[in-house]
Design a protein around this motif. Structure first.
Motif, short mmCIF file in Angstrom:
data_model
loop_
_atom_site.label_atom_id
_atom_site.label_comp_id
_atom_site.label_asym_id
_atom_site.label_seq_id
_atom_site.Cartn_x
_atom_site.Cartn_y
_atom_site.Cartn_z
N ILE A 83 81.48 -39.98 43.18
CA ILE A 83 80.27 -40.72 43.56
C ILE A 83 79.48 -39.91 44.57
O ILE A 83 79.93 -39.65 45.68
CB ILE A 83 80.62 -42.10 44.14
N GLY A 84 78.27 -39.51 44.17
CA GLY A 84 77.43 -38.71 45.05
C GLY A 84 76.43 -39.53 45.85
O GLY A 84 75.91 -39.07 46.85
N ALA A 85 76.11 -40.73 45.39
CA ALA A 85 75.10 -41.54 46.06
C ALA A 85 75.28 -43.00 45.68
O ALA A 85 75.86 -43.32 44.64
CB ALA A 85 73.69 -41.07 45.69
N VAL A 86 74.76 -43.87 46.55
CA VAL A 86 74.80 -45.31 46.34
C VAL A 86 73.37 -45.85 46.39
O VAL A 86 72.59 -45.50 47.29
CB VAL A 86 75.66 -46.02 47.41
N VAL A 87 73.03 -46.68 45.41
CA VAL A 87 71.80 -47.47 45.45
C VAL A 87 72.22 -48.89 45.80
O VAL A 87 72.90 -49.55 45.01
CB VAL A 87 71.06 -47.44 44.10
N GLY A 88 71.84 -49.34 46.97
CA GLY A 88 72.30 -50.63 47.46
C GLY A 88 71.22 -51.69 47.45
O GLY A 88 70.12 -51.49 46.90
N TRP A 89 71.54 -52.82 48.05
CA TRP A 89 70.60 -53.94 48.15
C TRP A 89 70.56 -54.40 49.59
O TRP A 89 71.57 -54.43 50.29
CB TRP A 89 71.02 -55.10 47.25
N ALA A 90 69.38 -54.79 50.02
CA ALA A 90 69.18 -55.51 51.28
C ALA A 90 67.94 -56.36 51.09
O ALA A 90 67.07 -56.06 50.25
CB ALA A 90 69.03 -54.55 52.45
N ASP A 91 67.83 -57.41 51.86
CA ASP A 91 66.70 -58.34 51.73
C ASP A 91 65.44 -57.69 52.31
O ASP A 91 65.26 -57.63 53.53
CB ASP A 91 67.02 -59.64 52.47
N LEU A 92 64.59 -57.19 51.43
CA LEU A 92 63.39 -56.50 51.87
C LEU A 92 62.44 -57.42 52.63
O LEU A 92 61.61 -56.96 53.41
CB LEU A 92 62.66 -55.90 50.66
N THR A 93 62.55 -58.73 52.42
CA THR A 93 61.64 -59.67 53.08
C THR A 93 62.09 -60.06 54.47
O THR A 93 61.37 -60.73 55.19
CB THR A 93 61.50 -60.96 52.23
N SER A 94 63.28 -59.62 54.86
CA SER A 94 63.82 -60.00 56.16
C SER A 94 63.11 -59.26 57.29
O SER A 94 62.92 -58.04 57.21
CB SER A 94 65.32 -59.70 56.22
N PRO A 95 62.74 -59.96 58.37
CA PRO A 95 62.17 -59.27 59.53
C PRO A 95 63.15 -58.26 60.15
O PRO A 95 62.72 -57.35 60.85
CB PRO A 95 61.87 -60.40 60.50
N ALA A 96 64.45 -58.44 59.85
CA ALA A 96 65.47 -57.56 60.42
C ALA A 96 65.86 -56.43 59.47
O ALA A 96 66.90 -55.80 59.65
CB ALA A 96 66.71 -58.37 60.79
N ILE A 97 65.04 -56.15 58.46
CA ILE A 97 65.43 -55.18 57.44
C ILE A 97 65.76 -53.81 58.05
O ILE A 97 66.70 -53.14 57.62
CB ILE A 97 64.32 -55.04 56.36
N GLY A 98 65.03 -53.39 59.05
CA GLY A 98 65.31 -52.10 59.66
C GLY A 98 66.70 -52.05 60.27
O GLY A 98 67.44 -51.07 60.09
N ASP A 99 67.07 -53.11 60.97
CA ASP A 99 68.40 -53.17 61.58
C ASP A 99 69.48 -53.19 60.50
O ASP A 99 70.55 -52.59 60.66
CB ASP A 99 68.52 -54.41 62.47
N VAL A 100 69.22 -53.91 59.40
CA VAL A 100 70.20 -53.98 58.31
C VAL A 100 70.41 -52.60 57.70
O VAL A 100 71.54 -52.18 57.44
CB VAL A 100 69.74 -54.99 57.25
N LEU A 101 69.32 -51.89 57.46
CA LEU A 101 69.44 -50.54 56.89
C LEU A 101 70.20 -49.61 57.83
O LEU A 101 71.04 -48.82 57.39
CB LEU A 101 68.05 -49.98 56.59
N ASP A 102 69.91 -49.71 59.11
CA ASP A 102 70.61 -48.86 60.08
C ASP A 102 72.09 -49.18 60.11
O ASP A 102 72.93 -48.27 60.21
CB ASP A 102 69.99 -49.03 61.47
N ALA A 103 72.43 -50.47 60.01
CA ALA A 103 73.84 -50.86 60.00
C ALA A 103 74.54 -50.35 58.74
O ALA A 103 75.69 -49.89 58.81
CB ALA A 103 73.96 -52.38 60.09
N LEU A 104 73.86 -50.41 57.60
CA LEU A 104 74.46 -49.90 56.37
C LEU A 104 74.71 -48.40 56.48
O LEU A 104 75.76 -47.91 56.06
CB LEU A 104 73.54 -50.19 55.18
N ARG A 105 73.77 -47.69 57.03
CA ARG A 105 73.93 -46.24 57.14
C ARG A 105 75.00 -45.85 58.16
O ARG A 105 75.54 -44.74 58.10
CB ARG A 105 72.60 -45.58 57.49
N SER A 106 75.33 -46.77 59.05
CA SER A 106 76.38 -46.51 60.04
C SER A 106 77.75 -47.01 59.58
O SER A 106 78.75 -46.73 60.24
CB SER A 106 76.02 -47.19 61.38
#
Length: 295
Positions: A83-106
């Motif tokens: 597996i070279g890469a992952v295409v994931g999901w997060a709620d794009l409409t959430s005001p906290a989307i940036g924090d969610v993406l940062d948490a996923l990357r961490s």
């Protein structure tokens, strides 16, 4: 040392029904794949070479609208060399989307996150991708250097084109070539959408999921070739990437039969063009070389 060249499968899925239900599998017709599918199952399914290439890297793609599933896919990718890469999901409409993406990357394996996807094909709003909250979320995706997998049907091309216009810096990849209605032999509207989206240079396209849009039992190469010819003309080989859509492709013949069809479709292409479709486009979009260097 083997002379077999590398092959990237830019679109496949895995799921463990004991760990996470997949409600979409309950729909009629999905009985052949209504079980758990893991990475070892993919290895066995993909034993057939494609144009002299063996599978060396893959992109695993989310199935359900769940951050928890994305966390699981990232953790799976961490120690898995295929597996070279992952295409994931997060709620794009959430005001906290940036924090969610940062948490996923961490999270464990978070360095494998290369793109997000939402099941826009199931949204009834003809301007879902133009919602202010969605666009804000996609800007957060863009700001973090991630791409976006566009999953739409033919009638939804206008909103994908407007997305490309409004966010020219967001890398886009069209999943399953926009799901052309092959079984109905009605490609005119789909072709107009393809050409409109292909006019935007940040958009590339996955040659995947086509056999499940054809008649599952009776499709033949001549059903797929008109779609391929349009894609090749609109995007060019440097903006096309092979994807198996395994294990969903099992519904219409499986990995080996689809690989055989792609091999025939590539028959008139030069070695450079085959290299683009079977490896280079996906490697560039999902930065697979970077991932390999991390190991």
């Amino acid at each position: 040392m083997s002379d077999v060249l590398p092959l990237v499968d830019a679109h496949h899925h895995v799921w463990d029904l004991d760990q996470r239900p997949q409600p979409w599998l309950d729909a009629p017709g999905h009985e052949p794949i209504r079980r758990s599918h893991g990475i070892e199952d993919l290895r066995r399914a993909a034993e057939r070479p494609l144009a002299g290439r063996s599978l060396t890297s893959t992109v695993v793609v989310q199935c359900v609208s769940s951050v928890e599933e994305t966390v699981e896919l990232l953790a799976l990718a961490g120690p898995e060399p295929l597996i070279g890469a992952v295409v994931g999901w997060a709620d794009l409409t959430s005001p906290a989307i940036g924090d969610v993406l940062d948490a996923l990357r961490s999270a464990p394996g978070g360095g494998h996150l290369r793109a997000l996807r939402h099941l826009v094909q199931g949204e009834s709003d003809p301007e879902w991708l133009q919602r202010e909250s969605v666009e804000r979320g996609l800007r957060a995706v863009q700001d973090r250097g991630l791409g976006y997998d566009v999953l739409i049907r033919s009638h939804q091309f206008p909103q994908a084109v407007r997305l490309a216009e409004r966010l020219p810096g967001l890398p886009l990849v069209l999943d399953h070539a926009g799901k052309p209605p092959i079984a109905r032999h009605e490609l005119a509207d789909w072709e107009r959408g393809i050409r409109a989206l292909a006019a935007h240079s940040q958009a590339v396209c996955k040659v995947s999921g086509l056999i499940t849009e054809a008649d599952h039992r009776s499709w033949a190469l001549h059903d797929i070739r008109p779609v391929w010819d349009i894609l090749l003309d609109a995007f060019g080989p440097e903006r096309l990437m092979f994807g198996s859509d395994w294990p969903v492709c099992v519904l219409a013949g499986g990995w080996a039969r689809w690989a055989e069809a792609v091999e025939h479709l590539l028959g008139d292409c030069s070695p450079h063009e085959r290299q683009a479709v079977l490896r280079d486009t996906a490697t560039a979009f999902y930065r697979l070389t970077d991932h390999e260097n991390e190991k």
